[in-house]
Write an enzyme that holds these catalytic residues in place. Sequence first.
Site, PDB file in Angstrom:
ATOM      1  N   HIS A  93      38.527  30.761  38.612  1.00 54.32           N
ATOM      2  CA  HIS A  93      39.275  31.979  38.261  1.00 54.32           C
ATOM      3  C   HIS A  93      38.585  32.699  37.102  1.00 54.32           C
ATOM      4  O   HIS A  93      38.012  32.059  36.211  1.00 54.32           O
ATOM      5  CB  HIS A  93      40.709  31.600  37.883  1.00 54.32           C
ATOM      6  CG  HIS A  93      41.607  32.785  37.738  1.00 54.32           C
ATOM      7  ND1 HIS A  93      41.638  33.539  36.576  1.00 54.32           N
ATOM      8  CD2 HIS A  93      42.450  33.373  38.607  1.00 54.32           C
ATOM      9  CE1 HIS A  93      42.503  34.533  36.755  1.00 54.32           C
ATOM     10  NE2 HIS A  93      43.005  34.463  37.970  1.00 54.32           N
ATOM     11  N   GLU A 150      38.451  38.722  43.589  1.00 55.67           N
ATOM     12  CA  GLU A 150      39.219  39.263  42.474  1.00 55.67           C
ATOM     13  C   GLU A 150      38.291  40.021  41.533  1.00 55.67           C
ATOM     14  O   GLU A 150      37.678  39.417  40.648  1.00 55.67           O
ATOM     15  CB  GLU A 150      39.895  38.120  41.699  1.00 55.67           C
ATOM     16  CG  GLU A 150      40.986  37.416  42.478  1.00 55.67           C
ATOM     17  CD  GLU A 150      42.040  36.839  41.545  1.00 55.67           C
ATOM     18  OE1 GLU A 150      43.215  37.163  41.728  1.00 55.67           O
ATOM     19  OE2 GLU A 150      41.683  36.087  40.631  1.00 55.67           O
ATOM     20  N   SER A 190      46.399  42.585  40.212  1.00 62.09           N
ATOM     21  CA  SER A 190      47.523  43.525  40.081  1.00 62.09           C
ATOM     22  C   SER A 190      48.245  43.804  41.398  1.00 62.09           C
ATOM     23  O   SER A 190      48.662  44.941  41.637  1.00 62.09           O
ATOM     24  CB  SER A 190      47.044  44.846  39.477  1.00 62.09           C
ATOM     25  OG  SER A 190      46.474  44.616  38.220  1.00 62.09           O
TER      26      SER A 190
END
Length: 223
Positions: A93, A150, A190
Amino acid sequence: MKNKLIVANWKANKNIEEAQQWAEEFMTAEKRNNRHYVVCPPYPLIPFLLDITEHDIDLGVQDISPFGAGAYTGEVAPFNLQLLGIKYAIVGHSERRRYFQETSNTTAQKVTQALDFDITPIVCVDRDQIEEQAQLLSAEERSQVIVAYEPIHAISTFGGHQDPIDLTLKAIAQIRSAFGENTTVLYGGSVDPDSSIIYLNEDSIDGVLVGNASLEADKFSKL
Ligand code: PGA
């Protein structure tokens, strides 16, 4: 139509009381059809959530040790998760890469560890990490991972500026050419019930990885 995978990343949020409230709300909430929901809570909440949900919600972890069981103080190895029924592990991440200096190499080690214990890694990559991350995995590993695209600037804590859909689709095509045509690919950054529509309507996007909007059971169940 294949079920869309909706993954909650709670990050370091929620105590036991809040987790209980969330689980009670989520379990009674009306969910959308064709969805497979997965929740990745902080580690200490896992046994508690498994218990109160009677194993009804699939759980994952937000990170995993790059090493096996043994003398690695502070780490949680996939071995430690055996028998709990953990199915997924988020690895690589951008918060791990940025705040904990994790590299694509470490992420690759985590993939190996997770797969050894039948945990499916959800490998997070930004656009410029796609090729490098894919090359650090074996062909067999590439065929077993889920990839979450991402873009760092899209993550709510890093700005929350979502990519236009055409750029996202380009990155997703790049991921499939690097990891394999059948790779399950998620979008993250988001995502909320409104903004998710544009992504989940795309056949090439298999689901979403959700931070902020996953903290409210009501919002999460509407994804
Ligand atoms: P966000 O987080 O939905 O709050 O942007 C996504 C993530 O960090 O995986």
